[in-house]
Write a protein that holds these residues in place. Sequence first.
Motif, short mmCIF file in Angstrom:
data_model
loop_
_atom_site.label_atom_id
_atom_site.label_comp_id
_atom_site.label_asym_id
_atom_site.label_seq_id
_atom_site.Cartn_x
_atom_site.Cartn_y
_atom_site.Cartn_z
N SER A 216 0.83 -1.21 0.00
CA SER A 216 0.00 0.00 0.00
C SER A 216 0.86 1.26 0.00
O SER A 216 0.55 2.23 -0.69
N GLU B 193 -6.86 1.46 -0.28
CA GLU B 193 -7.03 0.17 0.38
C GLU B 193 -8.43 -0.09 0.93
O GLU B 193 -9.02 -1.12 0.66
N ASP C 173 -5.72 -1.15 -4.98
CA ASP C 173 -5.22 -1.78 -3.76
C ASP C 173 -6.29 -2.75 -3.25
O ASP C 173 -7.30 -2.33 -2.72
N GLU C 174 -6.06 -4.02 -3.43
CA GLU C 174 -6.99 -5.10 -3.06
C GLU C 174 -8.40 -4.85 -3.59
O GLU C 174 -9.34 -4.70 -2.82
MG MG Z 1 -2.08 -2.83 2.07
#
Ligand code: MG
Lengths: 240, 242
Positions: free
Chosen positions: A41, A81, A158-159
């Motif tokens: 991240s 995130e 991010d994810e």
């Molecule tokens: Mg992360």
Amino acid sequence: MIEVKGLVKTYGAKRAVDGISFEVRRGDILGFLGPNGAGKSTTMKMITGFLRPDAGQALVDGIDVVADPVAVKRKLGYLPESAPSYPEMTVEEFLGFIAEVRGFRATDARRAQVDRAIALTHLAPVRRQTIETLSKGYRQRVGFAQALLHDPPALVLDEPTDGLDPNQKNEVRTLIKGMAAQKAVILSTHILEEVEAICTRVIIISRGRVVADETPAQLQARQPGARLDAIFRSLTQSDL
Amino acid sequence: MSQTFPIFKREFLGYFRSPVAYVFLVVFLVASVGLAFFLSGFYKANVASMESYFFWHPWLFLFLVPAAGMRLWSEERRSGTIELLFTLPVTTLEGVMGKFLAAWAFLTLAILLSFPLPLTLAYLGDPDWGVIANSYLGSILMAGAYLAVCSFMSALTKNQVVSFVLSVLVCFVLSLLGFSVFTDFLSGYLHLPVFLVDVISNFGFTTHFDAFSKGIIDPKDVMFFLSLMGFSLFLNVVVLER
Ligand SMILES: [Mg+2]
Ligand SMILES: Nc1ncnc2c1ncn2[C@@H]1O[C@H](COP(=O)(O)OP(=O)(O)OP(=O)(O)O)[C@@H](O)[C@H]1O
């Protein structure tokens, strides 16, 4: 499209990112892997201009993020995130705001962009609902819609599939794969099948350093017959 | 600065998406009008003037402006939306200005909602409209100066309570500086030279607001409030870019 050279970020005494370099071209889907706290991240925050690197450089389409952050931010779509958004707004209002900041000032253009993003991420049933009343998965989709809204040449996610149900995970993967031909995509994930399914390249980082940068096939070839999570574990041993 | 407008719009409309705005407006009106009526005898004085209404503004703002301003940046920090905002193509200055101007417009609305008061005065007597207009202008400028300080304070922390307390403290000191009790103390007890006392009191809010409420617009007072806003917002940008 996205070029990262020797990025470093230190928090107090902790070096979260320790000289990471890589390059992502158009058509690439880069899977960014690593154990919790490896620095994924943090690296993404530096690429997108939210954090200033302590050393090194991040370039998007040849533009240095530190030198001209606004130009870089125009070219990027970024899903942070935890997919932050303004909870008191409805999905439509929120995406309308993003469209306006992204330069779609005329009502028609703005509505067209919002409708497109809503259709891509299947948000139509909740478009008039306030974001705070949405389930986690829907909130994640709002974040994804926001990143796609201006059809950017580079995506940093991010994810992106975190908190989605299996159908939606699949949907998002297909969507990313479908768009990737004209885009450079970086996505971080903890799901190794995701890497096999859509990524054209994998980078594994551990303690802020790159420990593998190859194709999923090459990663598999490191230990033929082994499961990817076993290979992942042996590469990130130092983190345990 | 073109990106300021969408942020301004989102922020300003955002106030009315939650009940907090309405609660704030009601509290502001009740407090400002209540102080004028019950502590200063707005009608009992039997003069068609708003002086007793504006008299309380520096003290009222001391608590109400931090209440409106405490969430400006601390909320963005706490919820992580600051990451969203500053990865959109906006500069820090545009973000700061958009949010500040929206909050200032909201406070201006709260101040102007007292309009039935001057209308009542006009019905009952013959007020001096020039003085009233100047007082409103002074009050709005002072609210902006308080707010800029609060905006800066809220950028220092993700905790709204800390942000509120810091804002009240700093604003209190800035109000105190111009207050006669304080300047008398400085010259009478600490025996500071007069010019030094003047310099110190020149940084006080009340010093500059008093002239407005007497109906005088002195460019120096306007400049004081504007430069205090500019300075605080500059620090605000610096803190966010750190
Ligand atoms: Mg992360
Ligand atoms: N604001 C911060 N202050 C101090 N340390 C931080 C901060 N943000 C991150 N870190 C530290 O930096 C390191 C890298 O964090 P980062 O969030 O980049 O990890 P990650 O790879 O994204 O992990 P995850 O898989 O859990 O999302 C961690 O050790 C974390 O504790």
